[in-house]
Write a protein that holds these residues in place. Structure first.
Motif, short mmCIF file in Angstrom:
data_model
loop_
_atom_site.label_atom_id
_atom_site.label_comp_id
_atom_site.label_asym_id
_atom_site.label_seq_id
_atom_site.Cartn_x
_atom_site.Cartn_y
_atom_site.Cartn_z
N ASN A 296 10.37 13.12 6.50
CA ASN A 296 11.42 12.77 5.54
C ASN A 296 11.12 11.51 4.74
OD1 ASN A 296 13.33 14.95 5.83
ND2 ASN A 296 13.69 14.15 7.90
N TYR A 297 9.82 11.29 4.48
CA TYR A 297 9.42 10.25 3.54
C TYR A 297 9.19 10.91 2.17
CZ TYR A 297 9.29 6.18 6.47
OH TYR A 297 9.67 5.12 7.24
N ILE A 298 9.44 10.12 1.11
CA ILE A 298 9.33 10.67 -0.24
C ILE A 298 7.87 10.76 -0.65
CG2 ILE A 298 9.97 10.33 -2.67
CD1 ILE A 298 12.45 8.75 -1.64
N ILE A 299 7.48 11.93 -1.22
CA ILE A 299 6.13 12.18 -1.73
C ILE A 299 6.19 12.30 -3.25
CG2 ILE A 299 4.14 13.75 -1.68
CD1 ILE A 299 4.72 12.40 1.02
N PRO A 300 5.37 11.55 -4.03
CA PRO A 300 4.43 10.53 -3.57
C PRO A 300 5.10 9.22 -3.15
CG PRO A 300 4.34 10.72 -5.96
CD PRO A 300 5.28 11.79 -5.49
N GLY A 301 6.29 8.91 -3.63
CA GLY A 301 7.05 7.75 -3.18
C GLY A 301 6.28 6.45 -3.21
N LEU A 302 6.49 5.63 -2.19
CA LEU A 302 5.78 4.34 -2.10
C LEU A 302 5.51 3.93 -0.67
CD1 LEU A 302 8.27 2.37 -1.17
CD2 LEU A 302 8.66 2.14 -3.61
N GLY A 303 6.00 4.71 0.30
CA GLY A 303 5.91 4.31 1.70
C GLY A 303 7.26 3.82 2.17
N ASP A 304 7.26 2.81 3.04
CA ASP A 304 8.51 2.31 3.60
C ASP A 304 8.95 1.05 2.83
OD1 ASP A 304 10.36 0.78 5.30
OD2 ASP A 304 9.97 2.37 6.75
N ALA A 305 10.00 1.20 2.06
CA ALA A 305 10.42 0.10 1.17
C ALA A 305 10.83 -1.14 1.96
CB ALA A 305 11.57 0.57 0.28
N GLY A 306 11.55 -0.94 3.07
CA GLY A 306 12.00 -2.09 3.87
C GLY A 306 10.81 -2.85 4.44
N ASP A 307 9.83 -2.13 4.96
CA ASP A 307 8.64 -2.79 5.54
C ASP A 307 7.83 -3.50 4.45
OD1 ASP A 307 9.46 -1.69 7.90
OD2 ASP A 307 7.69 -0.46 8.24
N LEU A 308 7.70 -2.89 3.29
CA LEU A 308 6.92 -3.51 2.22
C LEU A 308 7.57 -4.81 1.74
CD1 LEU A 308 5.95 -0.25 0.35
CD2 LEU A 308 4.30 -1.93 1.24
N ALA A 309 8.90 -4.82 1.73
CA ALA A 309 9.59 -6.02 1.26
C ALA A 309 9.67 -7.09 2.34
CB ALA A 309 11.00 -5.65 0.79
N TYR A 310 9.85 -6.69 3.60
CA TYR A 310 10.20 -7.67 4.64
C TYR A 310 9.31 -7.62 5.88
CZ TYR A 310 14.10 -8.00 1.50
OH TYR A 310 14.84 -8.15 0.36
#
Ligand SMILES: O=P(O)(O)OC[C@H]1O[C@H](OP(=O)(O)OP(=O)(O)O)[C@H](O)[C@@H]1O
Ligand SMILES: O=c1cc[nH]c(=O)[nH]1
Ligand SMILES: [Mg+2]
Length: 217
Positions: free
Chosen positions: A199-213
Motif C-alpha cells: 500500500n505504498y504509492i507507485i511511483p510516489g516518493l517512498g515514506d514521506a514521514g521518514d524522509l522528513a523526520y
C-alpha cells in the motif's frame, strides 16, 4: 467530491514535485521538508481562490482602499507526522488560521501486511461554520484521512471541508469518494499510478514521514 488537480499546467510546482521524488535529492531531509513546505504554499494559494470573500475598507496613509478578505475563518488541521511540513507551507499563507493536529499511523499485526489505522492524539479547535483544511502529503489507501475525519466529529459542521494532499493514488481517491460527504474538496498536487502490495504509492516518493523526520522503530 470536487477534485482539484493543480499540476495540470506546467509550473515551478513540477520542479518541487520532481525533487521530493528523486532518490538522489530526497535524502537531503532539509530540502525535502522545504520542498513540501513550498508545495503547501502553492496549494494554499490555489485553494484560496475558491473561498468566499467579503468586502473590507483598508485605511492607507493616503486614502481608503475597497478590497476583500476571506469571509470565514480557516482551520488548518494536519495528520502527524508527515503533515507537519505541508502544514507550515499552508500556515505561511493562512497566517491567522487556527490549527489542529491529529495523529494517525498504520499499526501492523505481527509480520502481516494487513494494518489498521490508529488515531490516538487529537488537539483541534471547533470547526463550526469555518473552512476546515485537512493536510497530509500522501493519499494512499485513504484510510488515514477517513479515520481522522471521523475522529474529528464532523457533526460540528464546518462551512467547507478541503483535503490537501501532495501525491494521491487512484485507490485512495476512490476510497474518499465512497466514505466522505459529496461536498468535500480534494486538492491534489500529483496523481500517481497505483498502490503496491504494501500500500505504498507507485511511483510516489517512498515514506514521506521518514524522509522528513527520519526512520522510526
Ligand atoms: O492513505 P493511507 O493508506 O492511510 O496512507 C497515508 C498515510 O501514510 C503516511 O503516514 P504514515 O502512516 O507513514 O505516518 P508518519 O507520517 O508518521 O510517517 C501519510 O502521511 C498518511 O497519513
Ligand atoms: O507511499 C506512501 C504511502 C503511505 N505513506 C507514505 O509516506 N508513502
Ligand atoms: Mg510514514
Amino acid at each position: 467530491m470536487h477534485i482539484h488537480y493543480i499540476s495540470e499546467q506546467n509550473s515551478i510546482l513540477n520542479h518541487f514535485l520532481a525533487q521530493i521524488r528523486d532518490v538522489s535529492i530526497q535524502k537531503d531531509s532539509m530540502r525535502f521538508r522545504k520542498n513540501i513546505e513550498r508545495i503547501g504554499e502553492i496549494m494554499a494559494y490555489e485553494l484560496s481562490k475558491t473561498l468566499d470573500y467579503k468586502a473590507i475598507d483598508v485605511q492607507t496613509p493616503l486614502g481608503i482602499k475597497h478590497t476583500t478578505t476571506v469571509a470565514e475563518p480557516v482551520v488548518l488541521c494536519s495528520i502527524l507526522r508527515a503533515g507537519l511540513a505541508l502544514h507550515t507551507g499552508f500556515m505561511n499563507f493562512f497566517d491567522d488560521a487556527e490549527n489542529g493536529f491529529v495523529s494517525a499511523y498504520r499499526h501492523h499485526y505481527d509480520n502481516d501486511d494487513k494494518f489498521e489505522i490508529l488515531v490516538e492524539y487529537q488537539a483541534a479547535p471547533s470547526f463550526e461554520g469555518k473552512n476546515l483544511i485537512l493536510i497530509d502529503p500522501m493519499l494512499a489507501t485513504g484510510q488515514s484521512i477517513v479515520a481522522v475525519l471521523h475522529k474529528l466529529h464532523l457533526e460540528q459542521k464546518p462551512k467547507e471541508i478541503h483535503i490537501a494532499v501532495v501525491i494521491a493514488a487512484p485507490e485512495g481517491i476512490a476510497y474518499l469518494e465512497e466514505n466522505l460527504p459529496k461536498n468535500c474538496h480534494l486538492w491534489v498536487a500529483a496523481l500517481d499510478e497505483k498502490l503496491n502490495e504494501k500500500n505504498y504509492i507507485i511511483p510516489g516518493l517512498g515514506d514521506a514521514g521518514d524522509l522528513a523526520y527520519g526512520s522510526k522503530l
